[in-house]
Design an enzyme around this catalytic site. Structure first.
Site, PDB file in Angstrom:
ATOM      1  N   CYS A  63       0.818  -1.211   0.000  1.00 49.45           N
ATOM      2  CA  CYS A  63       0.000   0.000   0.000  1.00 49.45           C
ATOM      3  C   CYS A  63       0.854   1.264   0.000  1.00 49.45           C
ATOM      4  CB  CYS A  63      -0.907  -0.003   1.226  1.00 49.45           C
ATOM      5  SG  CYS A  63      -1.876   1.509   1.401  1.00 49.45           S
ATOM      6  N   VAL A 131      -5.257   0.595   5.714  1.00 51.48           N
ATOM      7  CA  VAL A 131      -3.905   0.795   6.223  1.00 51.48           C
ATOM      8  C   VAL A 131      -3.386   2.083   5.595  1.00 51.48           C
ATOM      9  CG1 VAL A 131      -3.336  -1.622   6.668  1.00 51.48           C
ATOM     10  CG2 VAL A 131      -2.934  -0.692   4.386  1.00 51.48           C
ATOM     11  N   TYR A 194      -4.963   6.552  -9.378  1.00 52.36           N
ATOM     12  CA  TYR A 194      -6.201   5.831  -9.093  1.00 52.36           C
ATOM     13  C   TYR A 194      -7.357   6.401  -9.902  1.00 52.36           C
ATOM     14  CZ  TYR A 194      -4.018   3.390  -5.193  1.00 52.36           C
ATOM     15  OH  TYR A 194      -3.211   2.583  -4.431  1.00 52.36           O
TER      16      TYR A 194
END
Length: 356
Positions: A63, A131, A194
């Site tokens: 991540c 996270v 993204y």
């Protein structure tokens, strides 16, 4: 953050990806008595005391949002103060899983899924199980997942536990510029990939694509005359950019269709990335294999076959860089570099060219 494939459906009516940016806004702050209960600051916000050994940073090598907190923790020497729990790179909608550990349980808390820590504090927690998250070890409850604030608080609130010679990644006189750069990076680059990858229409994708490359072209020009993003040394601004850049060629070019070219084809960005990768805290916290496994396996809306590509060869990232031509140095005089990675925290796939 949570990157499971339901994120791909989080889009506006015109197909633009819209990220949920609501987090648990609790903070861990200096000045409260060690061992004390959290102090309520608002209807749903608490301050928790800085305390050695009380908290565990839950992260994942895969991540990018967690990566920035892992880098900051290492640069500041907080490894013996705030422990590190690492989830595996693949998971389903139920949340990140500690399946890298024996019996698939985090050894410090006994958690199997990160969701358990959220539900322990907020039963049936309705938002993303993300996270990075900081968990109170004894209670096994999540404290905060407010990823933009965690690195800042590591620098400003945990100062009494910094290792001797730790860098100042958030100098007071540069904080306004770092915050401004960080906000722009998040909007245009960190989340920009993204926005392209999870676009729900051709029009939304093309808009996101051009917006992303406008930002990367600006960075390429800027880094032609500036060694770092803000000031003369590495700051949190560089920590914010690194996780996106280091994932770009192995993942974002193909998986998120950011396909104009690779970062390796942009001399200033590539050499900037190589310099950061060579510094303790950056390259030694990067696992290309886990990064690729996460994106290509977990985002089944984007990659239904879940086939993880072989390559690209990332070994050139470890070659010498040319950033010395711009003068300056990574850290200010008197700063010392972190020592070896603590035992048990080494990346499992350390070679940048290691294939599946």
């Amino acid at each position: 953050m949570s990157d499971w494939d339901s994120d791909a459906k989080n889009a506006s009516p015109d197909g633009e990806f819209v990220r949920d940016t609501s987090y648990i806004e609790d903070r861990i702050v200096a000045g409260l008595p060690a061992g004390s209960a959290p102090e309520q600051q608002g209807d749903q916000t608490f301050h928790w005391p800085v305390e050695e050994g009380r908290y565990r940073l839950m992260a994942a090598r895969a991540c990018p949002w967690a990566h920035r907190t892992v880098i900051t923790r290492r640069l500041l020497g907080l490894e013996n103060v705030i422990s590190l729990g690492l989830a595996g790179p693949t998971h389903d909608w139920r949340s990140w899983v500690f399946d890298l550990d024996p019996k698939e349980k985090d050894p410090a808390t006994g958690l199997h899924r990160l969701r358990e820590a959220y539900d322990n504090r907020f039963p049936d927690y309705p938002k993303g199980i993300t996270v990075p998250a900081i968990v109170e070890v004894e209670s096994r409850k999540v404290v905060t997942n407010n990823f933009p604030q965690i690195p800042i608080d590591f620098q400003t609130q945990w100062a009494e536990f910094h290792r001797e010679g730790a860098p100042d990644l958030y100098p007071e006189e540069l904080r306004g510029k770092i915050d401004k750069m960080g906000a722009w990076l998040f909007k245009e680059v960190n989340n920009g990939v993204y926005r392209a990858g999870f676009a729900g229409s051709q029009e939304a994708y093309e808009s996101a694509y051009h917006r992303l490359w406008d930002a990367l072209d600006w960075l390429e020009d800027y880094l032609g005359t500036h060694r770092y993003l803000v000031g003369e040394h590495v700051t949190l601004a560089d920590v914010y950019l690194f996780p996106t850049l280091v994932r770009f060629d192995p993942v974002y070019v193909g998986h998120f269709k950011a396909s104009r070219n690779r970062i390796a084809q942009m001399p200033n960005l590539w050499n900037y990335l190589k310099e950061l990768f060579a510094l303790p805290g950056f390259g030694d916290t990067t696992d290309f294999r886990e990064i690729k496994e996460h994106y290509y396996y977990t985002h089944s809306d984007v990659n239904p076959t879940r086939i993880v590509p072989v390559g690209p060869d990332m070994s050139p990232i470890a070659e010498p860089h040319d950033r010395d031509r711009l003068g300056g140095s990574p850290f200010a005089e008197g700063t010392t570099l972190p020592g070896p990675v603590p035992a048990g925290e080494e990346v499992k796939n350390p070679e940048p060219f290691q294939e599946l």
